[in-house]
Design a protein around this motif. Structure first.
Motif, PDB file in Angstrom:
ATOM      1  N   THR A  12       0.596  -1.175   0.077  1.00 11.12           N
ATOM      2  CA  THR A  12      -0.062  -0.107   0.006  1.00 11.12           C
ATOM      3  C   THR A  12       0.813   1.335   0.131  1.00 11.12           C
ATOM      4  OG1 THR A  12      -0.239   0.145   2.468  1.00 11.12           O
ATOM      5  CG2 THR A  12      -1.669  -1.367   1.454  1.00 11.12           C
ATOM      6  N   GLY A  17      -3.906   2.330   3.753  1.00 14.43           N
ATOM      7  CA  GLY A  17      -3.166   1.179   3.838  1.00 14.43           C
ATOM      8  C   GLY A  17      -1.846   1.293   4.814  1.00 14.43           C
ATOM      9  N   GLU A  93      -2.787  -4.868   0.000  1.00 15.50           N
ATOM     10  CA  GLU A  93      -2.686  -4.088  -1.203  1.00 15.50           C
ATOM     11  C   GLU A  93      -3.509  -2.798  -1.408  1.00 15.50           C
ATOM     12  OE1 GLU A  93      -4.544  -4.037  -4.283  1.00 15.50           O
ATOM     13  OE2 GLU A  93      -5.758  -5.495  -4.168  1.00 15.50           O
ATOM     14  N   SER A  94      -3.258  -1.712  -2.076  1.00 20.12           N
ATOM     15  CA  SER A  94      -4.017  -0.895  -2.366  1.00 20.12           C
ATOM     16  C   SER A  94      -4.200  -0.365  -3.552  1.00 20.12           C
ATOM     17  CB  SER A  94      -3.879   0.134  -1.221  1.00 20.12           C
ATOM     18  OG  SER A  94      -2.687   0.822  -1.536  1.00 20.12           O
ATOM     19  N   ARG A  96      -5.667  -0.113  -7.537  1.00 20.47           N
ATOM     20  CA  ARG A  96      -7.082  -0.232  -8.190  1.00 20.47           C
ATOM     21  C   ARG A  96      -7.552  -1.548  -8.517  1.00 20.47           C
ATOM     22  NH1 ARG A  96      -7.504   4.906 -11.987  1.00 20.47           N
ATOM     23  NH2 ARG A  96      -9.702   4.393 -12.151  1.00 20.47           N
ATOM     24  N   SER A 121      -7.418  -6.395   0.263  1.00 20.75           N
ATOM     25  CA  SER A 121      -7.574  -5.528  -0.443  1.00 20.75           C
ATOM     26  C   SER A 121      -8.273  -4.010  -0.061  1.00 20.75           C
ATOM     27  CB  SER A 121      -8.078  -5.868  -1.896  1.00 20.75           C
ATOM     28  OG  SER A 121      -7.346  -6.967  -2.631  1.00 20.75           O
ATOM     29  N   ILE A 122      -7.542  -3.000  -0.249  1.00 19.35           N
ATOM     30  CA  ILE A 122      -7.887  -1.679   0.219  1.00 19.35           C
ATOM     31  C   ILE A 122      -8.317  -0.926  -1.002  1.00 19.35           C
ATOM     32  CG2 ILE A 122      -7.865   0.429   1.373  1.00 19.35           C
ATOM     33  CD1 ILE A 122      -6.216  -1.023   3.491  1.00 19.35           C
ATOM     34  N   SER A 123      -9.719  -0.351  -1.110  1.00 18.60           N
ATOM     35  CA  SER A 123      -9.671   0.392  -2.482  1.00 18.60           C
ATOM     36  C   SER A 123     -10.791   1.486  -2.079  1.00 18.60           C
ATOM     37  CB  SER A 123     -10.333  -0.289  -3.619  1.00 18.60           C
ATOM     38  OG  SER A 123     -11.441  -1.246  -3.222  1.00 18.60           O
ATOM     39  N   ASP A 168      -9.981   7.863   4.615  1.00 16.94           N
ATOM     40  CA  ASP A 168      -8.853   7.140   4.780  1.00 16.94           C
ATOM     41  C   ASP A 168      -8.517   6.114   6.051  1.00 16.94           C
ATOM     42  OD1 ASP A 168      -8.301   7.963   2.230  1.00 16.94           O
ATOM     43  OD2 ASP A 168      -6.882   9.517   2.867  1.00 16.94           O
ATOM     44  N   GLY A 172      -8.671   2.132   6.901  1.00 16.55           N
ATOM     45  CA  GLY A 172      -7.314   1.637   7.384  1.00 16.55           C
ATOM     46  C   GLY A 172      -7.528   0.823   8.703  1.00 16.55           C
ATOM     47  N   ALA A 175      -9.577  -2.341   7.946  1.00 18.03           N
ATOM     48  CA  ALA A 175      -8.511  -3.246   7.484  1.00 18.03           C
ATOM     49  C   ALA A 175      -7.930  -3.772   8.325  1.00 18.03           C
ATOM     50  CB  ALA A 175      -7.842  -2.672   6.135  1.00 18.03           C
ATOM     51  N   SER A 199     -13.495  -1.721   1.629  1.00 23.74           N
ATOM     52  CA  SER A 199     -13.939  -0.176   0.763  1.00 23.74           C
ATOM     53  C   SER A 199     -13.974   0.916   1.809  1.00 23.74           C
ATOM     54  CB  SER A 199     -14.991  -0.664   0.271  1.00 23.74           C
ATOM     55  OG  SER A 199     -15.824   0.913  -0.068  1.00 23.74           O
TER      56      SER A 199
END
Length: 380
Positions: A12, A17, A93-94, A96, A121-123, A168, A172, A175, A199
């Motif tokens: 990230t 992330g 991971e961040s 797209r 996965s963070i998006s 943000d 975080g 996650a 998300s």
């Protein structure tokens, strides 16, 4: 709880992330930050900067991590990364949505190398839905999730950008919570490998429950009308004699009664809980006059454990407040930092890694020979 035996591969950058993995590092995890060889994490170069030239945001959320540079677009870089995966507990991971598939490090691929891996996965908008592929940042997420609309006193005022990047940080935090939960499930004998889809906009929407839930029953929450958004005089912000502000949060009748008695206004006590708009407007005007009689510090001294008044501080004032000092939230000196909110976390690491600082040591630990390491470094 400590994560001393947990290894995290962190792909990230920027804020959500890295904040998640900083929380894990503060709990003792070994976080290996994988950065591209050219610029690395963009936050390294964002202003404002610390005295040594590092981006302040980067330094804030990357303490105690190890930095490894790998070019995941090359076969050698990807192969080295997949070897790291074999000994990892977590990958976060961040990118797209879809980028990890193109890089060949998607969940299906890496789980073949490590079936017990927790993959997060963070998006911005998640891995599915009509906004899946949209670019975005914090402001767009809080707008979509309804927060921006109620961040104002009434519908005639322009929505105000929140003072902190709520999406943000919420993303975080979500996650990190999801990762620790998956690790615990694995430890307790549940399923091994897990895929987590976090998300940022979902995280903000989940924070809306105290405000947005009435909409599920046909009501429309509006700015300045809600229980927690300034709709009631006994839960509001007031200007003081020195043009500063304090908060009054006397939601419970006993705290409201204590306040009314302390300011010698017992006549106001019975108005608590009224829904009448005229009565509320009159009470708000009375309270504005009451609070205008003292400075902010005088109101702070006036407050008691039964009178919930607190100062509205600037960020700099907050960092100096004795409450946070006593809680160990702020480290001063040569290596200042805002520390973990989790009591019982590991002592906060102090060093922020230089770009690629630990590449050689980490690659040696997974068995890369000198020729391989030199090849990877030259490729950088």
């Amino acid at each position: 709880m400590h994560l001393d035996d947990v290894r995290v591969l962190d792909l990230t950058r920027l804020l959500p992330g890295p904040y998640a993995t900083q929380l894990l590092a503060d709990l003792g995890a070994d976080v290996i930050k994988i950065e591209d060889p050219d610029a690395g994490d963009y936050a390294r170069h964002l202003p404002p900067r610390t005295p040594d030239g590092t981006g302040a945001v980067f330094e804030a959320v990357n303490r105690g991590k190890r930095s490894v540079t790998l070019d995941l677009k090359t076969d050698d870089g990807r192969d080295a990364f997949l070897r790291l995966v074999e000994d990892a507990d977590v990958l976060i991971e961040s990118f797209r949505p879809g980028v990890v598939d193109r890089l060949g490090i998607d969940y299906e691929t890496v789980s073949d190398r490590n079936p017990d891996l927790v993959y997060c996965s963070i998006s911005g908008y998640g891995q599915d839905g009509p906004y899946r592929d949209h670019a975005g940042h914090d402001l767009g997420y809080v707008g979509l999730a309804g927060l921006l609309d109620v961040t104002r006193s009434d519908t005639d005022e322009r929505p105000r950008i929140p003072g902190y990047p709520v999406a943000d940080m919420a993303g975080g935090l979500s996650a990190a919570f999801a990762i620790v939960s998956a690790l615990l499930s694995r430890e307790l004998g549940g399923r091994g490998g897990t895929y987590l889809d976090c998300s940022l906009s979902d995280a903000v929407l989940s924070f809306s429950q105290a405000v947005a839930t009435p909409a599920l029953y046909g009501d429309e929450p509006r700015p300045g009308d809600g229980f927690f958004t300034g709709g009631h005089p006994w839960y509001n912000v007031y200007e003081t004699a020195d043009d500063r502000y304090v908060t009054l949060s006397a939601l419970e009748p006993k705290f409201w009664q204590a306040f009314c008695d302390a300011v010698d206004r017992p006549d106001l006590a019975s108005v608590h809980g009224t829904r009448d708009e005229t009565e509320q407007a009159a009470l708000r005007a009375e309270l504005e006059a009451v609070f205008a009689d003292r400075t902010r510090e005088e109101w702070v001294e006036f407050a008691t454990p039964q009178i919930p008044i607190a100062p509205v501080l600037t960020p700099a004032e907050a960092l100096d407040h004795p409450q946070f000092a006593d809680r160990g939230m702020v480290r001063r000196g040569d290596d200042p930092a805002i520390l973990s909110p989790i009591r019982g976390a590991s002592p906060a690491p102090s060093e922020t890694p230089a770009h690629g600082e630990h590449t050689r040591a980490v690659l040696e630990a997974i068995g890369c020979d000198e020729a391989e390491i030199e090849g990877l470094l030259e490729g950088d």
